[in-house]
Scaffold this active site. Structure first.
Site, PDB file in Angstrom:
ATOM      1  N   ILE A  95       0.824  -1.203   0.000  1.00  0.00           N
ATOM      2  CA  ILE A  95       0.000   0.000   0.000  1.00  0.00           C
ATOM      3  C   ILE A  95       0.864   1.263   0.000  1.00  0.00           C
ATOM      4  O   ILE A  95       1.939   1.285   0.594  1.00  0.00           O
ATOM      5  CB  ILE A  95      -0.955  -0.030   1.227  1.00  0.00           C
ATOM      6  CG1 ILE A  95      -1.981   1.081   1.191  1.00  0.00           C
ATOM      7  CG2 ILE A  95      -0.181  -0.029   2.524  1.00  0.00           C
ATOM      8  CD1 ILE A  95      -3.063   0.934   2.241  1.00  0.00           C
ATOM      9  N   CYS A  96       0.369   2.283  -0.696  1.00  0.00           N
ATOM     10  CA  CYS A  96       0.969   3.617  -0.646  1.00  0.00           C
ATOM     11  C   CYS A  96      -0.189   4.617  -0.635  1.00  0.00           C
ATOM     12  O   CYS A  96      -1.312   4.245  -0.307  1.00  0.00           O
ATOM     13  CB  CYS A  96       1.920   3.847  -1.819  1.00  0.00           C
ATOM     14  SG  CYS A  96       1.109   3.946  -3.431  1.00  0.00           S
ATOM     15  N   ARG A  97       0.042   5.832  -1.017  1.00  0.00           N
ATOM     16  CA  ARG A  97      -1.029   6.828  -0.985  1.00  0.00           C
ATOM     17  C   ARG A  97      -2.066   6.570  -2.075  1.00  0.00           C
ATOM     18  O   ARG A  97      -3.262   6.570  -1.818  1.00  0.00           O
ATOM     19  CB  ARG A  97      -0.464   8.242  -1.136  1.00  0.00           C
ATOM     20  CG  ARG A  97      -1.512   9.343  -0.945  1.00  0.00           C
ATOM     21  CD  ARG A  97      -0.933  10.725  -1.137  1.00  0.00           C
ATOM     22  NE  ARG A  97      -0.634  11.009  -2.537  1.00  0.00           N
ATOM     23  CZ  ARG A  97      -1.530  11.392  -3.446  1.00  0.00           C
ATOM     24  NH1 ARG A  97      -2.782  11.536  -3.113  1.00  0.00           N
ATOM     25  NH2 ARG A  97      -1.176  11.642  -4.688  1.00  0.00           N
ATOM     26  N   VAL A 154      -4.079   4.238   0.080  1.00  0.00           N
ATOM     27  CA  VAL A 154      -4.711   4.717   1.303  1.00  0.00           C
ATOM     28  C   VAL A 154      -5.912   5.610   0.968  1.00  0.00           C
ATOM     29  O   VAL A 154      -6.904   5.621   1.699  1.00  0.00           O
ATOM     30  CB  VAL A 154      -3.693   5.471   2.199  1.00  0.00           C
ATOM     31  CG1 VAL A 154      -4.375   6.203   3.338  1.00  0.00           C
ATOM     32  CG2 VAL A 154      -2.665   4.508   2.747  1.00  0.00           C
TER      33      VAL A 154
END
Length: 117
Positions: free
Chosen positions: A76-78, A105
Site C-alpha cells: 500500500i501507498c497513498r 490509502v
C-alpha cells in the site's frame, strides 16, 4: 495514462486488489500489509499492523520481509503508484503473492476503513 496504469501493471505481472479483496486477504489468509509511503505519511495514518518500509529503502531492507515470502502481501501507498513499483520489485525477488492495493490509502479511506494513528 489510465489505460497504461491498468494494462501496464498487468503486463508487468502485478496483481491488484481492491479494498474488499485486501480485507479478505488480511482477515482470512493472514496477509501481511506492507506500507511503502514516507515516514510522515505513515505517521498520519496507516493500516493496523502494517510493516513500514519506504519505497526508497525497500531493496536495502528486503531481509526484513524474508520470513513473509510465502504469505500473501498487500502493498500500500497513498494512491497505488509507489506500491505498484514495490510489487514489481518484490516479484523479482520471489515474492509471488504481492498484491497492489488499487487506489492506496486514498481508496482505503474512501471505503471508510480504519487507519491507526
Amino acid at each position: 495514462m489510465l489505460l497504461w496504469s491498468f494494462f501496464g501493471n498487468r503486463l508487468r505481472g502485478i496483481k491488484e486488489v481492491d479494498c474488499v479483496a485486501a480485507l479478505q486477504l488480511i482477515n482470512h489468509k493472514n496477509a501481511v500489509v506492507l506500507d511503502v509511503r514516507e515516514d510522515s505519511e505513515f505517521k498520519s495514518g496507516h493500516v493496523l499492523n502494517a510493516i513500514h518500509i519506504p519505497l526508497g529503502k525497500l531493496n536495502q531492507r528486503l531481509g526484513e520481509l524474508a520470513k513473509h515470502k510465502d504469505k500473501p502481501m498487500v502493498v500500500i501507498c497513498r494512491s497505488g503508484n509507489r506500491s505498484s513499483s514495490a510489487c514489481a520489485a518484490l516479484g523479482k525477488q520471489g515474492f509471488e503473492q504481492a498484491y497492489n492495493l488499487a487506489g492506496g490509502v486514498m481508496a482505503w479511506e474512501k471505503a471508510k476503513l480504519p487507519l491507526n494513528k
